[in-house]
Scaffold this active site. Structure first.
Site, PDB file in Angstrom:
ATOM      1  N   ARG A 103      -0.700  -4.933   4.894  1.00  0.00           N
ATOM      2  CA  ARG A 103      -0.246  -3.545   4.696  1.00  0.00           C
ATOM      3  C   ARG A 103       0.798  -3.478   3.586  1.00  0.00           C
ATOM      4  O   ARG A 103       0.499  -3.097   2.475  1.00  0.00           O
ATOM      5  CB  ARG A 103       0.280  -3.001   6.048  1.00  0.00           C
ATOM      6  CG  ARG A 103       0.475  -1.499   6.083  1.00  0.00           C
ATOM      7  CD  ARG A 103       1.741  -1.009   5.418  1.00  0.00           C
ATOM      8  NE  ARG A 103       2.969  -1.607   5.944  1.00  0.00           N
ATOM      9  CZ  ARG A 103       4.174  -1.406   5.400  1.00  0.00           C
ATOM     10  NH1 ARG A 103       4.306  -0.642   4.322  1.00  0.00           N
ATOM     11  NH2 ARG A 103       5.256  -2.003   5.886  1.00  0.00           N
ATOM     12  N   ASP A 104       2.046  -3.882   3.864  1.00  0.00           N
ATOM     13  CA  ASP A 104       3.100  -3.803   2.841  1.00  0.00           C
ATOM     14  C   ASP A 104       2.711  -4.656   1.641  1.00  0.00           C
ATOM     15  O   ASP A 104       2.902  -4.280   0.484  1.00  0.00           O
ATOM     16  CB  ASP A 104       4.435  -4.287   3.434  1.00  0.00           C
ATOM     17  CG  ASP A 104       5.661  -3.769   2.688  1.00  0.00           C
ATOM     18  OD1 ASP A 104       5.538  -3.465   1.504  1.00  0.00           O
ATOM     19  OD2 ASP A 104       6.745  -3.683   3.289  1.00  0.00           O
ATOM     20  N   HIS A 164      12.983  -7.244   1.779  1.00  0.00           N
ATOM     21  CA  HIS A 164      12.299  -7.446   0.499  1.00  0.00           C
ATOM     22  C   HIS A 164      13.158  -8.408  -0.322  1.00  0.00           C
ATOM     23  O   HIS A 164      14.390  -8.409  -0.209  1.00  0.00           O
ATOM     24  CB  HIS A 164      12.083  -6.103  -0.204  1.00  0.00           C
ATOM     25  CG  HIS A 164      10.973  -5.313   0.421  1.00  0.00           C
ATOM     26  ND1 HIS A 164       9.699  -5.313  -0.079  1.00  0.00           N
ATOM     27  CD2 HIS A 164      10.927  -4.561   1.544  1.00  0.00           C
ATOM     28  CE1 HIS A 164       8.915  -4.570   0.700  1.00  0.00           C
ATOM     29  NE2 HIS A 164       9.637  -4.094   1.697  1.00  0.00           N
ATOM     30  N   CYS A 170       7.075  -1.016  -1.801  1.00  0.00           N
ATOM     31  CA  CYS A 170       6.694   0.368  -1.502  1.00  0.00           C
ATOM     32  C   CYS A 170       6.467   1.099  -2.816  1.00  0.00           C
ATOM     33  O   CYS A 170       7.332   1.086  -3.690  1.00  0.00           O
ATOM     34  CB  CYS A 170       7.801   1.044  -0.701  1.00  0.00           C
ATOM     35  SG  CYS A 170       7.454   2.775  -0.387  1.00  0.00           S
TER      36      CYS A 170
HETATM   37  P1  HMG Z   1       1.387  15.706   1.656  1.00  0.00           P
HETATM   38  O1  HMG Z   1       0.661  15.913   0.365  1.00  0.00           O
HETATM   39  O2  HMG Z   1       2.710  16.378   1.832  1.00  0.00           O
HETATM   40  O3  HMG Z   1       0.494  16.017   2.941  1.00  0.00           O
HETATM   41  O4  HMG Z   1       1.558  14.141   1.849  1.00  0.00           O
HETATM   42  P2  HMG Z   1      -0.270  17.256   3.415  1.00  0.00           P
HETATM   43  O5  HMG Z   1      -0.065  17.364   4.869  1.00  0.00           O
HETATM   44  O6  HMG Z   1       0.040  18.471   2.555  1.00  0.00           O
HETATM   45  O7  HMG Z   1      -1.787  16.819   3.138  1.00  0.00           O
HETATM   46  C1  HMG Z   1      -2.255  16.572   1.821  1.00  0.00           C
HETATM   47  C2  HMG Z   1      -3.590  15.868   1.908  1.00  0.00           C
HETATM   48  O8  HMG Z   1      -3.413  14.576   2.502  1.00  0.00           O
HETATM   49  C3  HMG Z   1      -4.580  16.579   2.789  1.00  0.00           C
HETATM   50  O9  HMG Z   1      -5.866  16.238   2.271  1.00  0.00           O
HETATM   51  C4  HMG Z   1      -4.426  15.911   4.118  1.00  0.00           C
HETATM   52  O10 HMG Z   1      -5.556  15.989   4.916  1.00  0.00           O
HETATM   53  C5  HMG Z   1      -4.184  14.482   3.705  1.00  0.00           C
HETATM   54  P3  HMG Z   1      -6.687  17.250   1.322  1.00  0.00           P
HETATM   55  O11 HMG Z   1      -6.850  18.507   2.130  1.00  0.00           O
HETATM   56  O12 HMG Z   1      -5.829  17.457   0.092  1.00  0.00           O
HETATM   57  O13 HMG Z   1      -7.942  16.496   1.025  1.00  0.00           O
HETATM   58  N1  HMG Z   1      -3.394  13.726   4.679  1.00  0.00           N
HETATM   59  C6  HMG Z   1      -3.783  12.558   5.194  1.00  0.00           C
HETATM   60  N2  HMG Z   1      -4.887  11.804   4.978  1.00  0.00           N
HETATM   61  C7  HMG Z   1      -4.977  10.652   5.670  1.00  0.00           C
HETATM   62  N3  HMG Z   1      -4.038  10.215   6.527  1.00  0.00           N
HETATM   63  C8  HMG Z   1      -2.918  10.939   6.751  1.00  0.00           C
HETATM   64  C9  HMG Z   1      -2.764  12.160   6.058  1.00  0.00           C
HETATM   65  N4  HMG Z   1      -1.814  13.113   6.050  1.00  0.00           N
HETATM   66  C10 HMG Z   1      -2.204  14.062   5.214  1.00  0.00           C
HETATM   67  N5  HMG Z   1      -1.975  10.491   7.588  1.00  0.00           N
HETATM   68  C11 HMG Z   1       1.715  12.192   3.293  1.00  0.00           C
HETATM   69  C12 HMG Z   1       2.181  13.624   3.031  1.00  0.00           C
HETATM   70  C13 HMG Z   1       2.610  11.598   4.366  1.00  0.00           C
HETATM   71  C14 HMG Z   1       0.282  12.234   3.723  1.00  0.00           C
HETATM   72  C15 HMG Z   1       1.823  11.403   1.968  1.00  0.00           C
HETATM   73  O14 HMG Z   1       3.131  11.557   1.486  1.00  0.00           O
HETATM   74  C16 HMG Z   1       1.538   9.943   2.138  1.00  0.00           C
HETATM   75  O15 HMG Z   1       0.426   9.555   2.455  1.00  0.00           O
HETATM   76  N6  HMG Z   1       2.514   9.088   1.865  1.00  0.00           N
HETATM   77  C17 HMG Z   1       2.270   7.652   1.983  1.00  0.00           C
HETATM   78  C18 HMG Z   1       3.553   6.939   2.092  1.00  0.00           C
HETATM   79  C19 HMG Z   1       3.332   5.450   2.224  1.00  0.00           C
HETATM   80  O16 HMG Z   1       2.290   4.980   2.653  1.00  0.00           O
HETATM   81  N7  HMG Z   1       4.379   4.690   1.864  1.00  0.00           N
HETATM   82  C20 HMG Z   1       4.353   3.291   2.037  1.00  0.00           C
HETATM   83  C21 HMG Z   1       4.588   2.884   3.473  1.00  0.00           C
HETATM   84  S1  HMG Z   1       6.296   2.956   3.960  1.00  0.00           S
HETATM   85  C22 HMG Z   1       6.950   1.468   3.379  1.00  0.00           C
HETATM   86  O17 HMG Z   1       6.296   0.748   2.670  1.00  0.00           O
HETATM   87  C23 HMG Z   1       8.314   1.061   3.839  1.00  0.00           C
HETATM   88  C24 HMG Z   1       8.292  -0.032   4.906  1.00  0.00           C
HETATM   89  O18 HMG Z   1       7.627  -1.193   4.452  1.00  0.00           O
HETATM   90  C25 HMG Z   1       9.729  -0.406   5.263  1.00  0.00           C
HETATM   91  C26 HMG Z   1      10.574  -0.666   4.016  1.00  0.00           C
HETATM   92  O19 HMG Z   1      10.358  -1.680   3.343  1.00  0.00           O
HETATM   93  O20 HMG Z   1      11.398   0.220   3.721  1.00  0.00           O
HETATM   94  C27 HMG Z   1       7.612   0.447   6.173  1.00  0.00           C
HETATM   95 MG    MG Z   2       8.545  -2.771   3.193  1.00  0.00          MG
END
Ligand code: HMG
Ligand code: MG
Length: 300
Positions: A16-17, A209, A240
């Site tokens: 994932r990450d 990280h 990220c």
């Molecule tokens: P948005 O554009 O505000 O969402 O994004 P929305 O609700 O307006 O929806 C937009 C579109 O996304 C729609 O599709 C939804 O259906 C779809 P459309 O009608 O345009 O075709 N959608 C989804 N599709 C699949 N799965 C979902 C989902 N939600 C909405 N869950 C959203 C908001 C949260 C979706 C977007 O910002 C996003 O996907 N962000 C991803 C963030 C991410 O993955 N970041 C990396 C992980 S966190 C990390 O790495 C940190 C961590 O490792 C710890 C650390 O190191 O800090 C954990």
């Molecule tokens: Mg991370």
């Protein structure tokens, strides 16, 4: 005198990450082989993928297929989900362990999930309660727990307060993250000591990280603060996409090597872990530069 645990749990976050920030799409079949290879190396707790928007993170677009084929019912395999839509996708799968994620820093949370930290919490609180009623395991990933790429230093009290809200909401585990690899070991020791005291019952995990090569020092400091669970990524992959400066997670092999040398059991077979890395390596746009991997490839 150092008082350290006899055993540590490694939570492998490579699939994932590790992969979410990879430029080129890694074929789904290779991801599956990678996950199986990691599992056979003894990495049982694992983040397999995330249910996020495929427009935001195309690399995780095959999440449903990964979960359908790679879940191991005998171990804790996580899918990340940030919102209601993600949770609906969890309900359509067999996965019983969910990781939600929120940044302490509002600016980071807005970049990451397009919501303020407050709005994310308002959305997630009832979701967590619902998940617990349905008997899911819930892990909360606390991003930017030490530093934010946009806001700089994060106050310890703000991180503790967000952790408190998650504990009150009913999560099973807190994974507290140094998202951009800025924490000093003294800061890790201080935060984890306080969290351990305030939440003695919760599973507490540290997620480092290795941007500035301080992760192993932070792990040693966290061990001294009573932490015995660490998120790591095979090959040191990761980062990220919405946190500039978030290079790879600390490499699983370097952490396992250090811990085992200290007499701390991890249950991970380093040779099999090297085999798993070889599955994914040809697909990567970056080179693997963990200390253990470099020496291993020079000597085989
Ligand atoms: P948005 O554009 O505000 O969402 O994004 P929305 O609700 O307006 O929806 C937009 C579109 O996304 C729609 O599709 C939804 O259906 C779809 P459309 O009608 O345009 O075709 N959608 C989804 N599709 C699949 N799965 C979902 C989902 N939600 C909405 N869950 C959203 C908001 C949260 C979706 C977007 O910002 C996003 O996907 N962000 C991803 C963030 C991410 O993955 N970041 C990396 C992980 S966190 C990390 O790495 C940190 C961590 O490792 C710890 C650390 O190191 O800090 C954990
Ligand atoms: Mg991370």
């Amino acid at each position: 005198m150092l008082i350290l645990p006899n055993k540590v749990t490694i939570i492998e976050v490579g699939p994932r990450d590790g992969l979410q920030n990879e430029k080129n799409f890694v074929p789904t079949e290779i991801k599956k082989q990678f996950i199986r290879g990691l599992r056979s190396a003894g990495l049982t707790e694992m983040e397999l993928t995330s249910f996020v928007s495929p427009k935001w993170v195309p690399q995780m677009g095959d999440g449903a297929e990964i979960i359908a084929d790679c879940l191991d019912p005998n171990t804790r395999n996580f899918v990340l989900a940030p919102n209601r839509k993600g949770i609906e996708r969890v309900y359509m799968s067999e996965c019983k362990a969910v990781a939600v994620f929120v940044g302490v820093s509002n600016s980071f949370n807005l970049k990451n999930v397009n919501k303020t930290t407050r709005d994310s919490m308002e959305e997630l609180r009832p979701i967590i309660s619902e998940l617990k009623q349905k008997d899911y395991f819930v892990r909360a990933c606390i991003s930017t727990a030490f530093y934010c790429p946009y806001e700089g230093k994060i106050a310890e009290k703000d991180t503790i307060q967000l952790c408190r809200e998650f504990v009150e909401a009913g999560v099973d585990e807190l994974s507290v993250a140094d998202t951009i690899g800025m924490a000093a070991p003294s800061e890790s020791y201080s935060l984890f000591t306080k969290l351990r005291v305030e939440f003695p019952e919760i599973l507490l995990t540290a997620h480092f990280h290795d941007t500035r090569k301080l992760a192993l020092a932070n792990i040693l400091a966290s061990l001294q603060a009573g932490i015995d669970r660490f998120d790591t990524s095979a090959g040191g992959l990761g980062g990220c996409p919405f946190a500039p400066g978030a290079s790879g997670n600390v490499a699983t092999e370097d952490v396992v090597f250090m811990l085992e040398r200290m007499g701390i059991t991890t249950g991970v077979d380093l040779n099999k872990l090297m085999n798993a890395i070889e599955i994914i390596r040809p697909q990567l746009s970056r080179t693997i530069d963990s200390g253990y991997y470099r020496l291993h490839t020079q000597t085989v």
